[in-house]
Write an enzyme that holds these catalytic residues in place. Structure first.
Site, PDB file in Angstrom:
ATOM      1  N   ASP A 110       0.823  -1.212   0.000  1.00 19.99           N
ATOM      2  CA  ASP A 110       0.000   0.000   0.000  1.00 19.99           C
ATOM      3  C   ASP A 110       0.856   1.262   0.000  1.00 19.99           C
ATOM      4  OD1 ASP A 110       1.015  -0.170   2.548  1.00 19.99           O
ATOM      5  OD2 ASP A 110      -0.912  -0.031   3.577  1.00 19.99           O
ATOM      6  N   LYS A 161       5.470   7.043  16.851  1.00 21.00           N
ATOM      7  CA  LYS A 161       5.006   8.143  16.005  1.00 21.00           C
ATOM      8  C   LYS A 161       5.408   9.484  16.617  1.00 21.00           C
ATOM      9  CE  LYS A 161       1.147   5.356  14.421  1.00 21.00           C
ATOM     10  NZ  LYS A 161      -0.315   5.176  14.345  1.00 21.00           N
ATOM     11  N   ASP A 217       1.626   6.748   0.808  1.00 24.35           N
ATOM     12  CA  ASP A 217       1.026   5.606   1.489  1.00 24.35           C
ATOM     13  C   ASP A 217      -0.481   5.792   1.375  1.00 24.35           C
ATOM     14  OD1 ASP A 217      -0.187   3.940   3.360  1.00 24.35           O
ATOM     15  OD2 ASP A 217       1.251   4.344   4.946  1.00 24.35           O
TER      16      ASP A 217
END
Length: 235
Positions: A110, A161, A217
């Site tokens: 993806d 993250k 993405d």
């Protein structure tokens, strides 16, 4: 030169349900063709000859597409079918059973990242590395784990993250040696990122290189829409 690759193409596409329904995420139509087509064309352009598709959820859609378009795809294509979800780790480990060489490129099905793919092989050879990551600088890392490099370009840390203005992320593309599988023989459903790359990092010869090619993405609707224009003239 590395001639083999694994593409992780078993994603459910849960976050894309509002725009893509009833097909695996790599079969979502982007710029007029399945996203997987862009990934396969990229591999062919970078001198890969054989690809193993790690598939699971509704894999018949992918299998049918590939078999109907083999002449245009112009790659040797094998399927590693997951009878139950194996995660990124289990999927890669199983797919490596159909890799004949010691190393193979691994790509997320993806993600599109336009890099000089074979350059990863040069980095691996120069550093006697077990794995080399294609890295990308992005404006913020709120959707991605970040990567920190030492001065010699070895991987110092995989972080969570980040909300910083600019970070370096794993671009979903790397060259991996099967020695990692031999040394960390996990089974079942597991995450290659968390259970191997992060947990075992001190024991792995891991390196990275930053590239500035087009990166997208398609995991969320907004980026799926961005990809429509971004990939229009790429493949």
């Amino acid at each position: 030169m590395i001639k083999e690759a694994i593409v992780l193409a078993g994603g459910f596409g849960t976050r894309l349900q509002s725009v893509v329904k009833d097909v695996p995420k790599p079969m979502a139509i982007v710029a007029g063709k399945p996203f997987l087509s862009h990934v396969l064309h990229f591999l062919k352009k970078n001198n890969v000859k054989k690809v193993v598709l790690a598939v699971g959820y509704k894999y018949q859609f992918i299998e049918s597409y590939v078999m109907d378009n083999l002449q245009d795809i112009d790659l040797e294509v094998k399927f590693s079918i997951e009878n139950e979800p194996l995660g990124t780790g289990g999927g890669i480990y199983q797919a490596f059973n159909q890799i004949s060489g010691e190393s193979a490129f691994v790509l997320n099905g993806d993600t599109f990242f336009d890099t000089p793919l074979q350059d990863l092989a040069h980095v691996m050879e120069a550093n006697d590395a077990e794995i080399v990551f294609a890295l990308k600088k992005v404006a913020n890392g709120e959707r991605y784990g970040t990567v920190k490099l030492n001065e010699n370009s070895s991987v110092a840390d995989f972080s969570e993250k980040s909300f910083s203005d600019e970070v370096v992320i794993n671009g979903g593309q790397y060259l991996m040696n099967r020695s990692i599988i031999d040394r960390f023989p996990l089974t079942g459903n597991f995450s290659i990122e968390k259970d191997v790359f992060q947990r075992e990092l001190p024991q792995i010869k891991a390196f990275g290189k930053i590239y500035d090619g087009i990166f997208i993405d398609i995991g969320i609707p907004t980026d799926f829409e961005k990809a429509q224009n971004m990939l229009q003239n790429v493949s």
